[in-house]
Design a protein around this motif. Structure first.
Motif: not given
Length: 226
Positions: A64, A126-127, A130-131, A133, A135
């Motif tokens: 991230r 990173n994919f 994002e996919q 969520a 944290t």
């Protein structure tokens, strides 16, 4: 009251296994079953770092922030759960990471942190962030080098490599952006699914790894220790 899942992580994983067995051909499943049995028989679970050992330091890139994350910096803030997983292509890993995502408030209440580590590339991590969520930090461990230091890394045997190819899972690409034709041995390295709890003095308080990728540490065990 703790916000622990009403359904255990293992119950969720068993549902994936049931679905997989209904969808994948028996001869292909047999290859995976045999490879798992051989990995278990190798005794690899017994070679992982145990509670009481000093946790190896690491400096890995977080997908991230694209910044280097060090274990020393994490444990300076609180006890840290270090979770090794295989990759975003693995539905068991995704389910495990989503479960830990749900439990982040409980970890924070206990002053603890969570970090996940996989050999997949920063782009793939990173994919995944994002996919799903996520944290928490998702760190890339090229060639499973840090996993090796914790005793949980192995090379996928040739027969299982062919199995993954047959079901269109391109692990060398996921790990290093390489095709099957250009794959290196390092790009076929994976960690056992493994969970370590590292105290603020750098000593491992809990460790568990599984040669059977369908089995994972129950987060409730870690929360109880915290």
């Amino acid at each position: 009251m703790d916000a622990t899942p009403q359904i255990s992580l293992q119950d969720r994983l068993d549902e994936i296994t049931t679905r997989t067995r209904s969808l994948v051909q028996a001869d292909r499943l047999a290859i995976s079953e045999q490879a798992t049995a051989e990995l278990f028989a190798s005794g690899i679970e017994e070679g992982i770092l145990k509670a009481g050992a000093l946790a190896p330091e690491f400096s890995l890139v977080d997908a991230r922030s694209r910044k280097v994350v060090q274990l020393a910096d994490l444990i300076a803030l609180g006890p840290t759960v270090v979770s090794f997983f295989r990759g975003r292509w693995c539905p068991y890993c995704v389910t495990e990471m989503e479960t830990w995502r749900e439990l982040q408030p409980e970890l924070r209440k206990r002053g603890a942190l969570f970090v996940s580590i996989a050999p997949q590339s920063v782009r793939q991590s990173n994919f995944m962030i994002e996919q799903h969520a996520l944290t928490f930090p998702v760190l890339s461990d090229p060639g499973a080098a840090v996993a090796e230091a914790y005793g949980v890394a192995y090379s996928i045997p040739e027969v299982q490599r062919r199995y993954y190819q047959s079901i269109l899972i391109n692990i060398p690409f996921n790990n290093a952006g390489l095709s099957y034709h250009n794959a290196t041995e390092a790009s076929w390295r994976l960690p056992l699914p493994a969970t370590f709890l590292v105290k603020q003095d750098g000593v491992i308080a809990y460790s568990q790894a599984h040669a059977d990728f369908r089995v994972r540490t129950e987060p409730a065990e870690i929360l109880a220790l915290l």
